[in-house]
Design a protein around this motif. Structure first.
Motif, PDB file in Angstrom:
ATOM      1  N   LEU A 106       0.835  -1.200   0.000  1.00  0.00           N
ATOM      2  CA  LEU A 106       0.000   0.000   0.000  1.00  0.00           C
ATOM      3  C   LEU A 106       0.867   1.247   0.000  1.00  0.00           C
ATOM      4  O   LEU A 106       1.993   1.227   0.489  1.00  0.00           O
ATOM      5  CB  LEU A 106      -0.886   0.019   1.250  1.00  0.00           C
ATOM      6  CG  LEU A 106      -1.833  -1.155   1.441  1.00  0.00           C
ATOM      7  CD1 LEU A 106      -2.448  -1.105   2.840  1.00  0.00           C
ATOM      8  CD2 LEU A 106      -2.917  -1.133   0.377  1.00  0.00           C
ATOM      9  N   GLU A 107       0.282   2.335  -0.531  1.00  0.00           N
ATOM     10  CA  GLU A 107       0.988   3.604  -0.567  1.00  0.00           C
ATOM     11  C   GLU A 107      -0.013   4.725  -0.352  1.00  0.00           C
ATOM     12  O   GLU A 107      -1.165   4.639  -0.767  1.00  0.00           O
ATOM     13  CB  GLU A 107       1.649   3.744  -1.946  1.00  0.00           C
ATOM     14  CG  GLU A 107       2.481   4.949  -2.165  1.00  0.00           C
ATOM     15  CD  GLU A 107       3.158   4.894  -3.516  1.00  0.00           C
ATOM     16  OE1 GLU A 107       4.363   4.523  -3.546  1.00  0.00           O
ATOM     17  OE2 GLU A 107       2.497   5.183  -4.522  1.00  0.00           O
ATOM     18  N   ALA A 108       0.428   5.778   0.341  1.00  0.00           N
ATOM     19  CA  ALA A 108      -0.410   6.957   0.562  1.00  0.00           C
ATOM     20  C   ALA A 108       0.497   8.178   0.575  1.00  0.00           C
ATOM     21  O   ALA A 108       1.670   8.075   0.930  1.00  0.00           O
ATOM     22  CB  ALA A 108      -1.168   6.855   1.882  1.00  0.00           C
ATOM     23  N   ASN A 109      -0.053   9.317   0.193  1.00  0.00           N
ATOM     24  CA  ASN A 109       0.706  10.566   0.299  1.00  0.00           C
ATOM     25  C   ASN A 109       0.927  10.849   1.766  1.00  0.00           C
ATOM     26  O   ASN A 109       0.032  10.678   2.582  1.00  0.00           O
ATOM     27  CB  ASN A 109      -0.028  11.731  -0.361  1.00  0.00           C
ATOM     28  CG  ASN A 109      -0.001  11.618  -1.871  1.00  0.00           C
ATOM     29  OD1 ASN A 109       0.914  11.020  -2.442  1.00  0.00           O
ATOM     30  ND2 ASN A 109      -1.000  12.169  -2.516  1.00  0.00           N
ATOM     31  N   ARG A 110       2.135  11.274   2.097  1.00  0.00           N
ATOM     32  CA  ARG A 110       2.474  11.609   3.483  1.00  0.00           C
ATOM     33  C   ARG A 110       1.741  12.881   3.873  1.00  0.00           C
ATOM     34  O   ARG A 110       1.715  13.837   3.124  1.00  0.00           O
ATOM     35  CB  ARG A 110       3.979  11.811   3.596  1.00  0.00           C
ATOM     36  CG  ARG A 110       4.439  12.137   4.984  1.00  0.00           C
ATOM     37  CD  ARG A 110       4.420  10.952   5.868  1.00  0.00           C
ATOM     38  NE  ARG A 110       5.778  10.460   6.030  1.00  0.00           N
ATOM     39  CZ  ARG A 110       6.065   9.429   6.769  1.00  0.00           C
ATOM     40  NH1 ARG A 110       5.122   8.766   7.376  1.00  0.00           N
ATOM     41  NH2 ARG A 110       7.290   9.023   6.889  1.00  0.00           N
ATOM     42  N   THR A 111       1.093  12.858   5.032  1.00  0.00           N
ATOM     43  CA  THR A 111       0.381  14.042   5.498  1.00  0.00           C
ATOM     44  C   THR A 111       1.097  14.699   6.644  1.00  0.00           C
ATOM     45  O   THR A 111       1.936  14.141   7.279  1.00  0.00           O
ATOM     46  CB  THR A 111      -1.047  13.691   5.958  1.00  0.00           C
ATOM     47  OG1 THR A 111      -0.978  12.672   6.953  1.00  0.00           O
ATOM     48  CG2 THR A 111      -1.871  13.220   4.797  1.00  0.00           C
TER      49      THR A 111
END
Length: 111
Positions: A106-111
């Motif tokens: 999984l991957e997500a933009n860092r917040t």
């Protein structure tokens, strides 16, 4: 009662061993449903090393590697699919299946 086949033994091991909360797994909410999940950040580093490192497009992203039961999840997700893990939206980079278990990167933009 007849002898269990090898496939029956593997299927039983998914929940009795691999996804057993007293052994490896923890309960997480995946797409709104609680299920046994193994989070494996070390496995992610090993995958990166095997690929020759992480290649970035300039965006700062955070990543996870999870293992869960294909039967619990309900199939194999396709790359790009949004997956909600514990209230946070991630996107499937890859999903592999082996003996009823899913390995999902999984991957997500860092917040």
């Amino acid at each position: 009662m007849g002898a269990l086949s090898f496939k029956d033994c593997i299927a039983a091991d998914i929940h009795q061993v691999f996804l057993n909360e007293e052994e490896f797994a923890e309960i997480h909410t995946v797409d709104g449903r609680p299920m046994g999940v193994i989070l494996d950040d070390d496995g992610l580093q090993q995958r990166d090393a095997a690929r020759g490192g992480v290649h970035s497009d300039g965006l700062y992203k955070t990543r996870r590697l999870i293992y869960l039961s294909k039967a619990d999840y309900g199939g194999r997700p396709v790359p790009g699919k949004a997956l909600n893990l514990d209230g946070r939206v991630w996107y499937v980079v890859s999903a592999d299946e082996d003996a009823g278990m899913l390995t999902i990167e999984l991957e997500a933009n860092r917040t």
